[in-house]
Design a protein around this motif. Structure first.
Motif, PDB file in Angstrom:
ATOM      1  N   VAL A 123     -15.795  39.680  42.517  1.00 33.32           N
ATOM      2  CA  VAL A 123     -17.090  39.770  43.214  1.00 33.32           C
ATOM      3  C   VAL A 123     -16.896  40.396  44.594  1.00 33.32           C
ATOM      4  O   VAL A 123     -17.661  41.277  45.014  1.00 33.32           O
ATOM      5  N   LYS A 124     -15.856  39.946  45.291  1.00 34.11           N
ATOM      6  CA  LYS A 124     -15.542  40.490  46.627  1.00 34.11           C
ATOM      7  C   LYS A 124     -15.261  41.988  46.545  1.00 34.11           C
ATOM      8  O   LYS A 124     -15.730  42.776  47.375  1.00 34.11           O
ATOM      9  N   MET A 125     -14.511  42.394  45.525  1.00 34.20           N
ATOM     10  CA  MET A 125     -14.156  43.804  45.382  1.00 34.20           C
ATOM     11  C   MET A 125     -15.374  44.672  45.084  1.00 34.20           C
ATOM     12  O   MET A 125     -15.427  45.840  45.477  1.00 34.20           O
ATOM     13  N   GLY A 126     -16.367  44.093  44.411  1.00 30.48           N
ATOM     14  CA  GLY A 126     -17.596  44.824  44.154  1.00 30.48           C
ATOM     15  C   GLY A 126     -18.304  45.181  45.451  1.00 30.48           C
ATOM     16  O   GLY A 126     -18.811  46.292  45.621  1.00 30.48           O
ATOM     17  N   LYS A 127     -18.279  44.254  46.401  1.00 26.47           N
ATOM     18  CA  LYS A 127     -18.903  44.497  47.712  1.00 26.47           C
ATOM     19  C   LYS A 127     -18.120  45.532  48.495  1.00 26.47           C
ATOM     20  O   LYS A 127     -18.687  46.388  49.183  1.00 26.47           O
ATOM     21  N   SER A 140      -6.997  44.433  47.837  1.00 32.30           N
ATOM     22  CA  SER A 140      -7.516  43.429  46.904  1.00 32.30           C
ATOM     23  C   SER A 140      -7.176  43.783  45.468  1.00 32.30           C
ATOM     24  O   SER A 140      -6.964  42.899  44.626  1.00 32.30           O
ATOM     25  N   ASN A 141      -7.092  45.081  45.182  1.00 29.02           N
ATOM     26  CA  ASN A 141      -6.744  45.533  43.842  1.00 29.02           C
ATOM     27  C   ASN A 141      -5.329  45.077  43.461  1.00 29.02           C
ATOM     28  O   ASN A 141      -5.083  44.639  42.337  1.00 29.02           O
ATOM     29  N   SER A 142      -4.425  45.151  44.421  1.00 27.43           N
ATOM     30  CA  SER A 142      -3.052  44.677  44.183  1.00 27.43           C
ATOM     31  C   SER A 142      -3.055  43.180  43.893  1.00 27.43           C
ATOM     32  O   SER A 142      -2.369  42.712  42.976  1.00 27.43           O
ATOM     33  N   LEU A 160       9.170  42.371  36.278  1.00 33.10           N
ATOM     34  CA  LEU A 160       9.110  43.738  35.756  1.00 33.10           C
ATOM     35  C   LEU A 160       7.794  44.410  36.141  1.00 33.10           C
ATOM     36  O   LEU A 160       7.780  45.569  36.585  1.00 33.10           O
ATOM     37  N   ALA A 161       6.694  43.706  35.976  1.00 27.35           N
ATOM     38  CA  ALA A 161       5.375  44.261  36.287  1.00 27.35           C
ATOM     39  C   ALA A 161       5.259  44.589  37.772  1.00 27.35           C
ATOM     40  O   ALA A 161       4.758  45.658  38.147  1.00 27.35           O
ATOM     41  N   ASN A 162       5.727  43.685  38.629  1.00 27.40           N
ATOM     42  CA  ASN A 162       5.634  43.916  40.076  1.00 27.40           C
ATOM     43  C   ASN A 162       6.540  45.052  40.529  1.00 27.40           C
ATOM     44  O   ASN A 162       6.184  45.817  41.431  1.00 27.40           O
ATOM     45  N   THR A 163       7.715  45.184  39.916  1.00 31.23           N
ATOM     46  CA  THR A 163       8.634  46.260  40.275  1.00 31.23           C
ATOM     47  C   THR A 163       8.026  47.621  39.975  1.00 31.23           C
ATOM     48  O   THR A 163       8.050  48.533  40.811  1.00 31.23           O
ATOM     49  N   LEU A 164       7.460  47.762  38.781  1.00 32.91           N
ATOM     50  CA  LEU A 164       6.855  49.041  38.417  1.00 32.91           C
ATOM     51  C   LEU A 164       5.585  49.289  39.216  1.00 32.91           C
ATOM     52  O   LEU A 164       5.273  50.427  39.578  1.00 32.91           O
ATOM     53  N   ARG A 165       4.871  48.223  39.532  1.00 32.29           N
ATOM     54  CA  ARG A 165       3.648  48.383  40.325  1.00 32.29           C
ATOM     55  C   ARG A 165       3.964  48.934  41.712  1.00 32.29           C
ATOM     56  O   ARG A 165       3.218  49.747  42.261  1.00 32.29           O
ATOM     57  N   VAL A 166       5.083  48.502  42.306  1.00 29.42           N
ATOM     58  CA  VAL A 166       5.498  49.009  43.619  1.00 29.42           C
ATOM     59  C   VAL A 166       5.715  50.517  43.542  1.00 29.42           C
ATOM     60  O   VAL A 166       5.309  51.269  44.436  1.00 29.42           O
ATOM     61  N   PHE A 171       0.404  56.149  44.026  1.00 29.73           N
ATOM     62  CA  PHE A 171      -0.473  56.935  43.164  1.00 29.73           C
ATOM     63  C   PHE A 171      -1.765  56.187  42.863  1.00 29.73           C
ATOM     64  O   PHE A 171      -2.841  56.791  42.777  1.00 29.73           O
ATOM     65  N   ARG A 172      -1.669  54.876  42.732  1.00 30.51           N
ATOM     66  CA  ARG A 172      -2.871  54.083  42.482  1.00 30.51           C
ATOM     67  C   ARG A 172      -3.760  54.079  43.720  1.00 30.51           C
ATOM     68  O   ARG A 172      -4.991  54.133  43.619  1.00 30.51           O
ATOM     69  N   LYS A 173      -3.141  54.049  44.887  1.00 29.38           N
ATOM     70  CA  LYS A 173      -3.909  54.119  46.130  1.00 29.38           C
ATOM     71  C   LYS A 173      -4.559  55.494  46.261  1.00 29.38           C
ATOM     72  O   LYS A 173      -5.720  55.619  46.664  1.00 29.38           O
ATOM     73  N   PHE A 174      -3.813  56.528  45.902  1.00 28.19           N
ATOM     74  CA  PHE A 174      -4.274  57.918  45.983  1.00 28.19           C
ATOM     75  C   PHE A 174      -5.536  58.122  45.153  1.00 28.19           C
ATOM     76  O   PHE A 174      -6.499  58.758  45.584  1.00 28.19           O
ATOM     77  N   GLN A 175      -5.558  57.538  43.944  1.00 27.69           N
ATOM     78  CA  GLN A 175      -6.694  57.765  43.052  1.00 27.69           C
ATOM     79  C   GLN A 175      -7.917  56.944  43.440  1.00 27.69           C
ATOM     80  O   GLN A 175      -9.013  57.188  42.949  1.00 27.69           O
ATOM     81  N   LEU A 176      -7.747  55.984  44.345  1.00 26.39           N
ATOM     82  CA  LEU A 176      -8.882  55.166  44.781  1.00 26.39           C
ATOM     83  C   LEU A 176      -9.577  55.729  46.025  1.00 26.39           C
ATOM     84  O   LEU A 176     -10.482  55.119  46.564  1.00 26.39           O
ATOM     85  N   GLN A 177      -9.148  56.905  46.478  1.00 26.33           N
ATOM     86  CA  GLN A 177      -9.751  57.501  47.672  1.00 26.33           C
ATOM     87  C   GLN A 177     -11.164  58.011  47.411  1.00 26.33           C
ATOM     88  O   GLN A 177     -11.913  58.269  48.343  1.00 26.33           O
ATOM     89  N   SER A 178     -11.515  58.138  46.155  1.00 29.07           N
ATOM     90  CA  SER A 178     -12.861  58.574  45.794  1.00 29.07           C
ATOM     91  C   SER A 178     -13.770  57.361  45.607  1.00 29.07           C
ATOM     92  O   SER A 178     -13.418  56.412  44.909  1.00 29.07           O
TER      93      SER A 178
END
Length: 224
Positions: A123-127, A140-142, A160-166, A171-178
């Motif tokens: 809900v917070k992220m929607g705002k 918040s996405n992280s 494993l998930a956190n290592t690959l997420r780092v 790139f995930r931040k880059f695609q959220l600029q829009s």
């Protein structure tokens, strides 16, 4: 002794903030292609550019290496890594399968408290998306995805998930600029949250895989 200890902490905190800011700046420039693969990230030039000592510069470079955006080479220093489209595709493919697995397990194992926290964060992220607050949305996405990882209750899978997420974070931040992509990301989260709250393993698995594929499509389109 306590006073000296507090003083040391106070000095360390600004340095950490400086190194984090420098790392984020260089990270964005590398992802945007402003530093070609193979080019050297020269410590002396970076010290002059950012007006800081060598310590935060070295900490920032260490962070770039940890995120696979740069490499340390003997006698050469820190070199910008060759982040090709193929490499990005491979990382997103692996992340999509790992997050899909996390979603399937989380749907079955997530506690009531974790479900409540995830829904509140959604809900917070929607705002944040409506206000186009990209930096806060990314943060918040992280947290959103980490809640899902933790809910698997599998230590090795979480690591494993956190290592690959780092590695994929820049790139995930880059695609959220829009703003449009942020809104679409939030819509995709809606499907993920719904599946998790409904304890639907297959639905969560499917929604997370599609979410990562959507993010990959945005990044690869921007890379050209």
């Amino acid at each position: 002794m306590s006073g000296a200890s507090n003083s040391a902490v106070e000095k360390a905190e600004p340095r950490r903030l400086a190194s984090a800011t420098i790392a984020e700046t260089l990270e964005a420039e590398i992802v945007a292609g402003l530093h070609p693969a193979g080019s050297k990230l020269d410590e002396n030039k970076l010290v002059q550019r950012f007006g800081v000592s060598r310590t935060p510069i070295r900490e920032a470079l260490h962070e770039l290496v940890a995120r696979a955006l740069a490499e340390r080479k003997p006698y050469k220093g820190v070199i910008v890594a060759d982040v090709s489209r193929e490499r990005v595709e491979q990382m997103f493919e692996a992340m999509a399968e790992i997050e899909a697995l996390c979603g399937r397990l989380a749907a079955e194992r997530m506690t009531m408290g974790e479900r409540v926290n995830l829904e509140a964060l959604h809900v917070k992220m929607g705002k944040l998306a409506k206000r186009d607050e990209q930096a806060e949305y990314d943060k918040s996405n992280s947290e959103f995805h980490k809640i899902i990882f933790a809910a698997t209750q599998n230590t090795d899978l979480i690591e494993l998930a956190n290592t690959l997420r780092v590695k994929l974070a820049p790139f995930r931040k880059f695609q959220l600029q829009s703003a449009m992509r942020m809104a679409r990301s939030h819509d995709e989260h809606e499907e993920i949250v719904k599946s998790l709250l409904d304890r639907d393993p297959k639905g969560a698995e499917r929604a997370l895989r599609r979410h990562l594929m959507s993010a990959a499509r945005e990044v690869l389109t921007r890379m050209g």
